[in-house]
Scaffold this active site. Structure first.
Site, PDB file in Angstrom:
ATOM      1  N   ASP A   1      -0.738   1.463  -3.964  1.00 53.76           N
ATOM      2  CA  ASP A   1      -1.506   0.680  -4.806  1.00 53.76           C
ATOM      3  C   ASP A   1      -3.030   1.232  -5.411  1.00 53.76           C
ATOM      4  O   ASP A   1      -3.816   0.484  -5.769  1.00 53.76           O
ATOM      5  CB  ASP A   1      -1.791  -0.614  -3.937  1.00 53.76           C
TER       6      ASP A   1
ATOM      7  N   ASP B   1      -2.114   6.455  -3.312  1.00 51.16           N
ATOM      8  CA  ASP B   1      -1.166   5.738  -2.755  1.00 51.16           C
ATOM      9  C   ASP B   1      -0.344   4.658  -3.722  1.00 51.16           C
ATOM     10  O   ASP B   1      -0.666   4.441  -4.742  1.00 51.16           O
ATOM     11  CB  ASP B   1      -1.468   5.207  -1.458  1.00 51.16           C
TER      12      ASP B   1
ATOM     13  N   SER C   1       0.850  -1.418  -0.020  1.00 53.94           N
ATOM     14  CA  SER C   1      -0.071   0.029  -0.154  1.00 53.94           C
ATOM     15  C   SER C   1       0.723   1.233   0.063  1.00 53.94           C
ATOM     16  O   SER C   1       1.543   1.447  -0.960  1.00 53.94           O
ATOM     17  CB  SER C   1      -0.843   0.073   1.158  1.00 53.94           C
ATOM     18  N   HIS C   2       0.731   2.146   0.794  1.00 53.92           N
ATOM     19  CA  HIS C   2       1.509   3.314   1.029  1.00 53.92           C
ATOM     20  C   HIS C   2       2.816   3.312   1.619  1.00 53.92           C
ATOM     21  O   HIS C   2       3.380   4.386   1.903  1.00 53.92           O
ATOM     22  CB  HIS C   2       0.443   4.420   1.928  1.00 53.92           C
TER      23      HIS C   2
ATOM     24  N   LYS D   1      -1.726 -10.003  -0.462  1.00 55.73           N
ATOM     25  CA  LYS D   1      -2.881 -10.122   0.304  1.00 55.73           C
ATOM     26  C   LYS D   1      -3.807 -11.073  -0.623  1.00 55.73           C
ATOM     27  O   LYS D   1      -3.565 -11.122  -1.876  1.00 55.73           O
ATOM     28  CB  LYS D   1      -3.336  -8.670   0.167  1.00 55.73           C
TER      29      LYS D   1
ATOM     30  N   LYS E   1     -11.247  -0.008  -1.131  1.00 56.21           N
ATOM     31  CA  LYS E   1     -11.472   1.274  -1.197  1.00 56.21           C
ATOM     32  C   LYS E   1     -10.727   1.896  -2.632  1.00 56.21           C
ATOM     33  O   LYS E   1     -10.064   0.953  -3.098  1.00 56.21           O
ATOM     34  CB  LYS E   1     -10.697   1.978  -0.359  1.00 56.21           C
TER      35      LYS E   1
ATOM     36  N   GLU F   1     -10.795   7.086   7.900  1.00 56.14           N
ATOM     37  CA  GLU F   1     -10.235   8.627   8.024  1.00 56.14           C
ATOM     38  C   GLU F   1      -8.902   8.252   7.454  1.00 56.14           C
ATOM     39  O   GLU F   1      -8.190   9.406   7.157  1.00 56.14           O
ATOM     40  CB  GLU F   1      -9.980   8.784   9.577  1.00 56.14           C
ATOM     41  N   SER F   2      -8.212   7.146   7.209  1.00 54.12           N
ATOM     42  CA  SER F   2      -6.886   6.959   6.593  1.00 54.12           C
ATOM     43  C   SER F   2      -6.949   7.229   5.091  1.00 54.12           C
ATOM     44  O   SER F   2      -6.316   6.311   4.570  1.00 54.12           O
ATOM     45  CB  SER F   2      -6.451   5.541   7.145  1.00 54.12           C
TER      46      SER F   2
ATOM     47  N   ASP G   1      -5.481   2.663  -3.719  1.00 60.32           N
ATOM     48  CA  ASP G   1      -6.754   2.634  -3.049  1.00 60.32           C
ATOM     49  C   ASP G   1      -7.019   3.750  -2.158  1.00 60.32           C
ATOM     50  O   ASP G   1      -8.307   4.074  -1.994  1.00 60.32           O
ATOM     51  CB  ASP G   1      -6.977   1.131  -2.353  1.00 60.32           C
ATOM     52  N   ARG G   2      -6.090   4.647  -1.832  1.00 58.87           N
ATOM     53  CA  ARG G   2      -6.233   5.666  -1.181  1.00 58.87           C
ATOM     54  C   ARG G   2      -6.540   7.014  -1.934  1.00 58.87           C
ATOM     55  O   ARG G   2      -6.035   6.944  -3.129  1.00 58.87           O
ATOM     56  CB  ARG G   2      -5.283   5.949   0.007  1.00 58.87           C
TER      57      ARG G   2
HETATM   58  C1  G1P Z   1      -4.164   1.378   8.213  1.00 59.16           C
HETATM   59  C2  G1P Z   1      -5.409   2.457   8.359  1.00 59.16           C
HETATM   60  C3  G1P Z   1      -6.731   1.451   7.907  1.00 59.16           C
HETATM   61  C4  G1P Z   1      -6.512   1.009   6.674  1.00 59.16           C
HETATM   62  C5  G1P Z   1      -5.220   0.258   6.669  1.00 59.16           C
HETATM   63  C6  G1P Z   1      -5.068  -0.401   4.998  1.00 59.16           C
HETATM   64  O1  G1P Z   1      -4.265   0.470   9.050  1.00 59.16           O
HETATM   65  O2  G1P Z   1      -5.440   3.020   9.188  1.00 59.16           O
HETATM   66  O3  G1P Z   1      -7.735   2.591   7.964  1.00 59.16           O
HETATM   67  O4  G1P Z   1      -7.647   0.031   6.369  1.00 59.16           O
HETATM   68  O5  G1P Z   1      -4.026   0.889   6.916  1.00 59.16           O
HETATM   69  O6  G1P Z   1      -4.795   0.639   4.069  1.00 59.16           O
HETATM   70  P1  G1P Z   1      -3.321   0.509  10.427  1.00 59.16           P
HETATM   71  O7  G1P Z   1      -2.001   0.571  10.112  1.00 59.16           O
HETATM   72  O8  G1P Z   1      -4.041   1.702  11.156  1.00 59.16           O
HETATM   73  O9  G1P Z   1      -3.928  -0.787  10.995  1.00 59.16           O
HETATM   74 ZN    ZN Z   2      -3.373   1.365  -0.401  1.00 54.09          ZN
END
Ligand code: G1P
Ligand code: ZN
Length: 542
Positions: free
Chosen positions: A278, A276, A112-113, A125, A375, A363-364, A280-281
């Site tokens: 991948d 981000d 992801s990010h 995943k 997402k 919120e993320s 999705d954000r």
């Molecule tokens: C974080 C974000 C959460 C999101 C996840 C995957 O997870 O807070 O909302 O679904 O990344 O992108 P966390 O590191 O808080 O467990």
């Molecule tokens: Zn992501």
């Protein structure tokens, strides 16, 4: 052609909030990725002859693991693999492919990010046939299997050329190398009013998308520049690179600061968005107005019917518990269902499948709907453009009018990254101890109404997920929430979420950190965060 390879299990392959994430050198250990992939297959039933979708965000080690996954899928009896050209599939695009072509499931390679590169992060995943992340029942089974696995199967064949589109045979299994963008772009064109958005852009509204050297580059280029007519260069950092060009592909005010500054400058673009690693954000910035993800969810929900794909209205809204309650007020007004789930997109799957929720958000910087089961960054960007086109208003006007109508939920998240794990666990444990004694206690003007450790009872399958975050709710609707990240790869990350509701429009112009200052101080007082972690300020504030 099929080899059975002896292996020894690793004890650390527990999937987190979103799959298994580790540093590349961990994944690169002999048999590490193979063990995990075989553990996935061993935890599934009925996939013989079925299709598996494979793709990733293009980060370092993506191609290597894709080759392994294809050969292992062939060895385990999948009938077909659909893989994105170059090994590329954004997470929402992969979700769409799984659904559209009725695949059995999919393997998405991404962290992801998190940054990418030889010493940075990688992830695997598994997504199920509805296109969404595997539920805990499956991830628990995968973890259990990974602890005892002693063999895996792999086809002993040459690597496939991932760059060439077309149909191929790998050890008797069909492999289709597909255009990663086409199906996704088509879906977006069905959901949103492209002619109106095109007209908005043609009228001089300057839109930029920063892909941060990650996977959305090709998607944004096709959609924004080719289909919606934005000039070349509107998509920045558009080529997916193994190390994201050194970017930390996390669209927030720290890592997408250049974009933010540009939009805020007098001659900068009117609208900026970032995604981000991948895809999705999303981060949405209008001139003079950064949109918090919690507000974005509420505003999308309130305006959903302007988009053709949602013209019939939305059935309900779901948000993760730490996400602000801004969307709750919209649901109340619309008279539709509102669902509060634990952090992580996987908890939305059942609600979306059951038709209870149509839009969901976290919120993320995560927003999405029932069009896929992840997402979706570009989806959110297009939704905003569609709303702007339909209302003929700027981001700032839309947000301010929304606050005036519903009130404003001041909201911020403070992250303390790479904290000593022991200290972080103790902090949460100590908070848990205090929960019973907090209600009724006053901290300055703030009086605790209730305090608990959030537990979720899934209304569809009845499953219960406990220990999902410490919530301290104050009288009047303010709250602080504490939880530990489930996606980090080194040490612990403590997340502190702070929220205050302000109904009075005359008080909507305060700086967020200032508006929340008393709650931030109380959060520290109750958790003793500074003392326990030795930190005097957060690593990241969003
Ligand atoms: C974080 C974000 C959460 C999101 C996840 C995957 O997870 O807070 O909302 O679904 O990344 O992108 P966390 O590191 O808080 O467990
Ligand atoms: Zn992501």
């Amino acid at each position: 052609m099929i080899k059975t390879v002896s292996t020894t299990p690793f004890q650390d392959q527990k999937p987190g909030t979103s799959g298994l994430r580790k540093k590349v050198p961990v994944f690169a250990q002999t048999n590490y990725a193979e063990n995990f992939i075989q553990s996935i297959f061993d935890s599934l039933e009925g996939f013989q002859g079925q299709a598996l979708v494979i793709g990733g965000d293009g980060r370092y080690y993506n191609r290597e693991v894709i080759q392994k996954a294809i050969k292992m899928a062939a060895a385990s009896g999948f009938g077909k693999v659909m893989v994105g050209q170059g090994g590329i599939l954004s997470t929402p695009a992969a979700s769409n492919i799984i659904r559209k072509y009725k695949a059995f499931g999919g393997i998405i390679l991404s962290a992801s990010h998190n940054p990418g590169g030889p010493t940075e992060d990688f992830g695997i995943k598994y997504n199920i046939g509805n296109g969404g992340p595997a539920p805990e029942k499956i991830t628990d089974a995968i973890f259990a299997r990974s602890k005892v696995i002693d063999t895996y199967k792999i086809a002993d064949v040459a690597d496939l050329d991932l760059d060439q589109l077309g149909s191929f045979d790998v050890a008797g299994m069909a492999v289709e190398v597909i255009d990663p963008v086409a199906d996704y772009a088509e879906l977006m064109e069905q959901l949103f009013d492209f002619p109106s958005i095109r007209a908005l852009i043609a009228s001089g509204v300057n839109v930029v998308i920063d892909s941060m050297g990650a996977v959305t580059g090709p998607y944004a280029t096709e959609i924004l520049q080719k289909r919606l007519g934005a000039p070349e260069g509107s998509v920045r950092n558009a080529t997916p690179l193994p190390d994201f060009g050194g970017h930390h592909p996390d669209p927030n005010l720290v890592h997408a600061k250049d974009l933010y500054d540009d939009v805020m400058s007098p001659n900068g673009p009117h609208f900026g968005a970032a995604s981000d690693g991948d895809g999705d954000r999303n981060m949405i910035v209008g001139k003079g107005m950064f949109v918090t993800p919690s507000d974005s969810l509420a505003i999308i929900a309130a305006n959903a019917t302007v988009a053709p794909g949602y013209a019939r209205g939305i059935a309900g809204i779901a948000r993760s518990m730490p996400t602000s309650a801004a969307a709750d007020r919209v649901a109340e007004k619309l008279g539709i269902g509102m669902y509060e789930t634990p952090t992580g997109w996987k908890f939305f799957g059942n609600l979306l499948d059951a038709g209870k929720a149509t839009v969901c958000g976290e919120e993320s910087f995560g927003t999405g709907s029932d069009h896929v089961r992840e997402k979706d960054g570009l989806w959110a960007v297009l939704f905003w453009l569609n709303i702007m086109a339909a209302r003929n208003e700027s981001v700032e006007e839309i947000v301010k009018k929304h606050w005036a109508e519903y009130g404003r939920n001041y909201y911020s998240r403070h992250d303390y990254e790479e904290v000593d794990s022991e200290a972080a666990n103790q902090l949460i444990a100590a908070l848990r101890e205090k929960l019973a004694s907090l209600p009724g206690q006053s901290f300055g003007a703030l009086k605790v109404a209730t305090a608990d450790d959030f537990a979720y009872h899934d209304p569809i399958d009845g499953s219960v997920s406990k220990n999902q975050g410490i919530r301290i709710l104050f009288e009047g609707g303010s709250r602080v929430v504490f939880r530990l990240s489930g996606t980090g790869t080194s040490g612990a990350t403590i997340r502190v979420y702070v929220e205050r509701y302000e109904p009075d429009a005359a008080k909507h112009g305060i700086d967020t950190q200032e508006a929340l200052a008393d709650l931030i101080a109380v959060a520290d007082q109750i958790s003793e965060l500074r003392k326990r972690t030795g930190r005097d300020k957060p690593t990241v504030i969003t």
